[in-house]
Enzyme design. Sequence first.
Site, PDB file in Angstrom:
ATOM      1  N   ASP A  71       0.851  -1.194   0.000  1.00  0.00           N
ATOM      2  CA  ASP A  71       0.000   0.000   0.000  1.00  0.00           C
ATOM      3  C   ASP A  71       0.891   1.249   0.000  1.00  0.00           C
ATOM      4  O   ASP A  71       1.833   1.351   0.801  1.00  0.00           O
ATOM      5  CB  ASP A  71      -0.862  -0.053   1.273  1.00  0.00           C
ATOM      6  CG  ASP A  71      -1.957   0.985   1.295  1.00  0.00           C
ATOM      7  OD1 ASP A  71      -2.419   1.405   0.218  1.00  0.00           O
ATOM      8  OD2 ASP A  71      -2.363   1.379   2.418  1.00  0.00           O
TER       9      ASP A  71
ATOM     10  N   ALA B 258     -11.327   5.378   2.836  1.00  0.00           N
ATOM     11  CA  ALA B 258     -12.754   5.031   2.747  1.00  0.00           C
ATOM     12  C   ALA B 258     -13.373   4.602   4.074  1.00  0.00           C
ATOM     13  O   ALA B 258     -14.520   4.158   4.100  1.00  0.00           O
ATOM     14  CB  ALA B 258     -12.938   3.939   1.692  1.00  0.00           C
TER      15      ALA B 258
HETATM   16  P1  13P Z   1      -8.648   5.046   5.953  1.00  0.00           P
HETATM   17  O1  13P Z   1      -7.713   5.886   6.758  1.00  0.00           O
HETATM   18  O2  13P Z   1      -9.902   5.823   5.623  1.00  0.00           O
HETATM   19  O3  13P Z   1      -8.966   3.746   6.580  1.00  0.00           O
HETATM   20  O4  13P Z   1      -7.936   4.747   4.540  1.00  0.00           O
HETATM   21  C1  13P Z   1      -6.989   3.721   4.472  1.00  0.00           C
HETATM   22  C2  13P Z   1      -6.227   3.758   3.193  1.00  0.00           C
HETATM   23  O5  13P Z   1      -6.540   4.443   2.246  1.00  0.00           O
HETATM   24  C3  13P Z   1      -5.039   2.878   3.116  1.00  0.00           C
HETATM   25  O6  13P Z   1      -4.369   3.018   1.902  1.00  0.00           O
HETATM   26  O1  G3H Z   2      -2.835   4.981   3.850  1.00  0.00           O
HETATM   27  C1  G3H Z   2      -2.269   4.840   4.906  1.00  0.00           C
HETATM   28  C2  G3H Z   2      -2.523   3.603   5.679  1.00  0.00           C
HETATM   29  O2  G3H Z   2      -3.546   3.846   6.633  1.00  0.00           O
HETATM   30  C3  G3H Z   2      -1.267   3.110   6.310  1.00  0.00           C
HETATM   31  O3  G3H Z   2      -0.852   3.926   7.340  1.00  0.00           O
HETATM   32  O4  G3H Z   2       1.625   4.269   7.063  1.00  0.00           O
HETATM   33  O5  G3H Z   2       0.526   4.428   9.319  1.00  0.00           O
HETATM   34  O6  G3H Z   2       0.794   2.215   8.190  1.00  0.00           O
HETATM   35  P1  G3H Z   2       0.614   3.697   8.018  1.00  0.00           P
HETATM   36 ZN    ZN Z   3      -4.504   5.008   1.149  1.00  0.00          ZN
END
Ligand code: 13P
Ligand code: G3H
Ligand code: ZN
Length: 308
Positions: free
Chosen positions: A82, A212
């Site tokens: 991610d 989301a």
């Molecule tokens: P939220 O912070 O709304 O849960 O979004 C998570 C997200 O986009 C992770 O990539």
């Molecule tokens: O988009 C962000 C995700 O919520 C991940 O957050 O970098 O704190 O793990 P993090």
């Molecule tokens: Zn995100």
Amino acid sequence: MALVTSDRILKPARDGGYAVGAFNTSNLEISQAIFEAASELRAPVIVATSESAIKYAGYVNLFNMIKHLADYYDVTAALHLDHGKDLEVVVKCLRNGWTSVMIDASKEPFEENIAITSEVVKIAHMAGVPVEAELGRLSGIEDAVKVADAEAYLTDPDQAAEFVQRTHCDFLAVAIGTSHGAYKFKGDPRIDHERLSAITEKVSIPLVLHGASSVPEDVLARASKFGAKLPGAKGVPEEAISEAVSRGISKINIDTDLRLAFTGAVRQFLSEKPEVFDPRKIIGEAREAIKDVVRRKIQLFGSEGKAG
Ligand code: 13P
Ligand code: G3H
Ligand code: ZN
């Protein structure tokens, strides 16, 4: 079931008009909760690890844990990076078995974003792994002083079409007014659904909605009742999520709601049972709370029963 690449999950979602949850994890209990819920509801699922989650838990630990859980629970699952920002992390994920990666160069100017994304697409495709990219910046529409400022952050449909055609990315994350975290809107939630429909018309690959989480009232109330201080926390209403799915979103990222559920459960347990100090009992409560949230999301997104 062995881990699959995310295109095997997201193409059917796009064709079938439903969305699949991408749930962030960084430990065993969150991961078990995701897999147990997905298994019960026969839903495909994407398990997402941020760069900081990888730093926290380690490549090999995360890969082996998620791979094993996918087998153990017989769930159709992809392991996804991610918001990859560092090329070195992307490459390490590819080498360590991730079956999906995101390159997030959305803060860069358009041409630079295209150049960085194209490079990652070339590398990842050589490994047979699909790539999510992002165009536009995640921020609440109301944060901008003028409407024109907000427009500049949101994804432009024509640019989205050009971006996809030039980069050959497999999925596109779009900015339509959502943002990360528990404080998404100061006033009424505003999501630009018309913009999403315009993007869907011009772009045929699966679209992704970040930021989301809905900050559900019951989840927030539990955490707050037992001491969390989250005044003004607000998420994307569930109806707005359903509307986004019906207008073409195929992957929905959720992290904040899982964190809130975890926190609420742990706070309640520690407050009501101060004599207990067995970590399994404490975190076991959190696992159940997260599982409830994941179940609700799968049902909301329409992916229940869609595992191949
Ligand atoms: P939220 O912070 O709304 O849960 O979004 C998570 C997200 O986009 C992770 O990539
Ligand atoms: O988009 C962000 C995700 O919520 C991940 O957050 O970098 O704190 O793990 P993090
Ligand atoms: Zn995100």
